[in-house]
Design an enzyme around this catalytic site. Structure first.
Site, short mmCIF file in Angstrom:
data_model
loop_
_atom_site.label_atom_id
_atom_site.label_comp_id
_atom_site.label_asym_id
_atom_site.label_seq_id
_atom_site.Cartn_x
_atom_site.Cartn_y
_atom_site.Cartn_z
N GLU A 466 24.35 -78.04 27.93
CA GLU A 466 24.64 -77.78 29.35
C GLU A 466 26.11 -78.02 29.70
O GLU A 466 26.68 -77.31 30.53
CB GLU A 466 23.71 -78.62 30.24
CG GLU A 466 22.26 -78.16 30.25
CD GLU A 466 21.49 -78.46 28.98
OE1 GLU A 466 21.95 -79.29 28.16
OE2 GLU A 466 20.41 -77.87 28.77
N HIS A 536 10.12 -81.33 34.10
CA HIS A 536 10.23 -79.94 34.55
C HIS A 536 9.99 -79.86 36.04
O HIS A 536 9.62 -78.81 36.54
CB HIS A 536 9.23 -79.04 33.80
CG HIS A 536 9.45 -78.99 32.33
ND1 HIS A 536 8.94 -79.93 31.46
CD2 HIS A 536 10.16 -78.12 31.57
CE1 HIS A 536 9.32 -79.64 30.24
NE2 HIS A 536 10.06 -78.55 30.27
#
Ligand SMILES: Cc1ncc(C[n+]2csc(CCOP(=O)(O)OP(=O)(O)O)c2C)c(N)n1
Ligand SMILES: [Mg+2]
Length: 736
Positions: A466, A536
């Site tokens: 990321e 998530h």
């Protein structure tokens, strides 16, 4: 220089007229100039140290010991042509590129005219927009991925020269692009900084994409007090990076200007020819402790320090010039006196320089040129976007309209590239060409078909990293591109946090508007997924609204997502665009395609439902839940709730809140994130502060419990705020 017709300049040794010897192609004049730059660099450090001791400046970190390698980089690369991401020991590099001692001293005093930042950033954190030296921060290593992105930007513009053209009506009007086609991007760092993950991520991408990035590791053997063998397995970074393909490697004595120059000449030629990246590992010394706050005698014995001193590049160069007969002692003395006199003038000037004015501190947090809250970003949905045959088209989901908006904008603006994990249809293009596969286009399929339509140099997969995604985006956007990158799950945004907190939002402010990076980071966020579990389902938007310099958007429906994403892309600020996963394909909030120019200004809330008895302020996936609760409350108890969807969290629509609460006298802030220290706290505090006289009841928050989201749906339901929780709170407050 000296010929028979021109008398020999005073102090230039006799040998010069007789010897045609060159030193790796360097002339005698260049060597004298090298000494001038190196000596200026050292003496500037000395002057700053004195000024710090006199409390006339506030910080000092030196380039001492690193002068030779810096000078060599500076004369082999081209200022205002190549790009530079230097670190704080690069004083000699910047002098060689054309920065002046006065520029540097203005930084040290924090003058209004400090060219790097107008008194905002520490000295030696170089930034000279006229030379393409990009504003530098202090987190070690965060420059590396940005340099990679900058190099990618150069390559992209070379392949798409039309994209470099200016265009009115969006950020491009204010974003000049320089393009040569063979520019090199320089990035430097210390031996300790090679321990940062972002260094390895940058090396990997530069290697894999054969980018013209010149990595320079200035290895002085220490990172503050930590010796290199603790940082680097085996004690030598060259050995560890040797396996990266496509590189040209050099390991040199960075205290020797001639050897350094030769290594740079070879490496720059390799990079400029487009062969791939370069890596120069320069062994240098650090004679002045880490900074003025450090005393190296605490961790380095005298013998070690004395050994280092024998390699001091300034004395070595002095001896070299005398030994080679390029300057004699008189010539050296004359040059040094000249430098010192010039420095004295610069010091006097810097100490007299105007200081920054305190009420300018809020300037340049955002673009001064393009205001995304303005009416320029308010357009109506196109009525002719429906098919001409009058057939009613099925309303589109948020996912559909985000995809359509990306497609429209990519067509309109060739500077847009999209990358992230899995965002391409397929990296192995031949599978698509041979029609063997359909293509993926993101784990939520938001970017589906874009690679197919726009090609693999505009839509591509990143490594699973990321920081790599955001760091490269920052570099590209600084260079003039418009990267619209994706973070696959908000839960995994944290490796990019250094770039998102300390870099992207700060490029403009810390450079006093000399640089900007209006990138867009799209992030899938949120829970209510049934099975999403801890990793998530996270929210956490307030962490970013707490960071000045980044716009934060969080739409609740398809039409808002389209209008706000377009504003995000066309505006001149960095934007974090939060897309709720649960809303991607909900029935709630579907809408017809609003056409290719539909925009919603930032900071304008939407009144989802007007009411008189109670204000509920919310956003994202809580909007449909709050609406359900409000409708039930009205049906069953006749209470009329005014429901406000903020849509944009920074800036947010304070006027809409104030108008509503002044009318209803009651307020609830409802959000999906954990309750404490969350987004609602700020709104509640502001209502208490500014609307106290209007309140008939306490300000309430309804949010998730202060715990992560669990897997089992019974637990998830108990943790996240549900319509029943909202209904209960609304009823209670309306009865207060
Ligand atoms: C991410 C980060 N961690 C820690 C620091 C504090 N710090 C500043 S410089 C430095 C040492 C850097 O050593 P090295 O990379 O070898 O460069 P040198 O100063 O030796 O040239 C440290 C730990 C920082 N600025 N950034
Ligand atoms: Mg070091």
């Amino acid at each position: 220089m000296a010929t028979k017709t021109n008398p020999k300049p005073d102090g230039v040794a006799d040998k010069q007229t007789t010897s045609a010897k060159t030193y790796e192609g360097l002339s005698r004049e260049q060597l004298i100039e090298a000494y001038r730059i190196m000596y200026t660099s050292r003496k500037l450090d000395d002057r700053e140290i004195l000024l710090k001791r006199q409390q006339k400046i506030f910080f000092q970190i030196s380039g001492a010991g690193h002068e030779a390698v810096g000078w060599a980089a500076g004369i082999t690369l081209k200022p205002a042509y190549d790009w530079f991401y230097p670190y704080y020991r690069d004083r000699a590099l910047c002098l060689a590129l054309g920065a002046t001692p006065l520029d540097m001293l203005l930084m040290a005093v924090g003058a209004a005219d400090d060219p790097q930042s107008g008194g905002r950033q520490m000295p030696s954190h170089w930034g000279f927009s006229k030379l393409n030296v990009v504003t530098q921060s202090s987190p070690t290593g965060s420059q590396v991925l940005q340099a990679v992105g900058c190099a990618e930007g150069g390559r992209y513009f070379a392949a798409h020269p039309e994209a470099a053209h200016k265009s009115a009506g969006d950020y491009r009007q204010f974003k000049d692009v320089q393009l040569h086609g063979d520019e090199v991007t320089y990035v430097s760092l210390g031996d300790g900084t090679t321990s940062e993950g972002e260094f390895w991520e940058g090396m990997n991408t530069a290697s894999n994409r054969k980018l013209p990035v010149l990595f320079v590791v200035q290895d002085n053997g220490y990172a503050i007090s930590v010796p290199v063998e603790v940082q680097t397995s085996g004690g030598n970074i060259s050995r560890l990076v040797a396996g990266f393909p496509n590189f040209h490697f050099e390991e040199i004595d960075g205290t020797d200007p001639v050897a350094s120059y030769a290594a740079f000449a070879r490496t720059v030629a390799y990079c400029r020819a487009g062969e791939g990246p370069g890596f120069i590992h320069a062994h240098v010394i650090r004679p002045y402790s880490h900074s003025l706050s450090d005393d190296e005698r605490l961790y380095r014995p005298d013998a070690e320090r004395q050994l280092d001193a024998t390699r001091d590049p300034i004395t070595r160069m002095q001896m070299f010039l005398i030994r080679e007969g390029i300057l004699d002692e008189k010539g050296i003395n004359k040059l040094e006196k000249q430098v010192e006199d010039e420095l004295q003038v610069a010091v006097d000037q810097a100490l007299e320089a105007a200081l920054p004015i305190a009420d300018t501190v809020m300037r340049y947090i955002y673009s001064p040129d393009l205001d995304p809250t303005s009416l320029a970003f308010a357009t109506e949905p196109a009525s002719d976007a429906a098919p001409a045959d009058g057939k009613k088209i099925a309303p589109k989901t948020m996912a559909d309209l985000i995809n359509a908006t990306l497609r429209d904008e990519m067509r309109r603006d060739e500077r847009i590239v999209i990358f992230g994990e899995d965002v391409a249809d397929a990296s192995r293009e031949q599978y698509l060409e041979e029609k063997l596969i359909k293509g993926k286009g993101g784990v939520f399929k938001l970017t589906y078909g874009l690679q197919h339509d726009f090609g693999s140099d505009r839509v591509f997969n990143s490594p699973l990293a990321e920081a790599n995604i955001v760091g490269r985006a920052v570099g590209m956007a600084t260079r003039g591109m418009k990267p619209v990158v994706e973070i696959q799950f908000f839960d995994y945004i944290w490796p990019a946090m250094m770039q998102l907190r300390d870099e992207m939002p700060l490029i403009r402010w810390r450079s006093n508007n000399a640089f900007s990076c209006p990138a867009v980071v799209r992030v899938a966020i949120g829970g209510y997924l049934t099975g999403g579990a801890i990793y998530h389902s996270q929210c956490g938007e307030s962490i970013f609204t707490h960071t000045p310099g980044v716009r934060v958007v969080f739409p609740s429906n398809a039409l808002d997502a389209a209008g706000l994403l377009r504003t995000a892309i066309r505006c001149d600020d960095p934007v974090l665009f939060l897309e709720h996963k649960r809303l991607y394909r909900e029935t709630f909030g579907r809408a017809p395609y609003p056409g290719p120019d539909y925009m919603i200004p930032f900071g304008k809330a939407k009144i989802v439902q007007a009411g008189t008895d109670l204000t509920v302020i919310t956003y994202g996936a809580v909007v449909p839940r709050a609406l359900q609760a409000a409708q039930k409350l009205e049906r069953e108890h006749g209470v009329k709730v005014e429901l406000i969807d903020l849509r944009c969290l920074n800036p947010f629509d304070w006027d809409a809140i104030a108008t509503s609460v002044s009318k209803t006298n009651r307020a609830i802030i409802a959000y999906e994130d954990t309750l404490s220290w969350g987004y609602g706290a700020e709104i509640a505090a502001r209502i208490a502060d500014e609307l106290f006289d209007h309140l008939d009841a306490p300000v309430r928050r309804v949010a998730a419990k202060d715990v992560f989201v669990a897997y089992q749906p019974i637990l998830e339901d108990a943790i996240l705020p549900q319509a029943e929780d909202l209904l209960r709170a609304m009823k209670e407050l309306s009865e207060w």
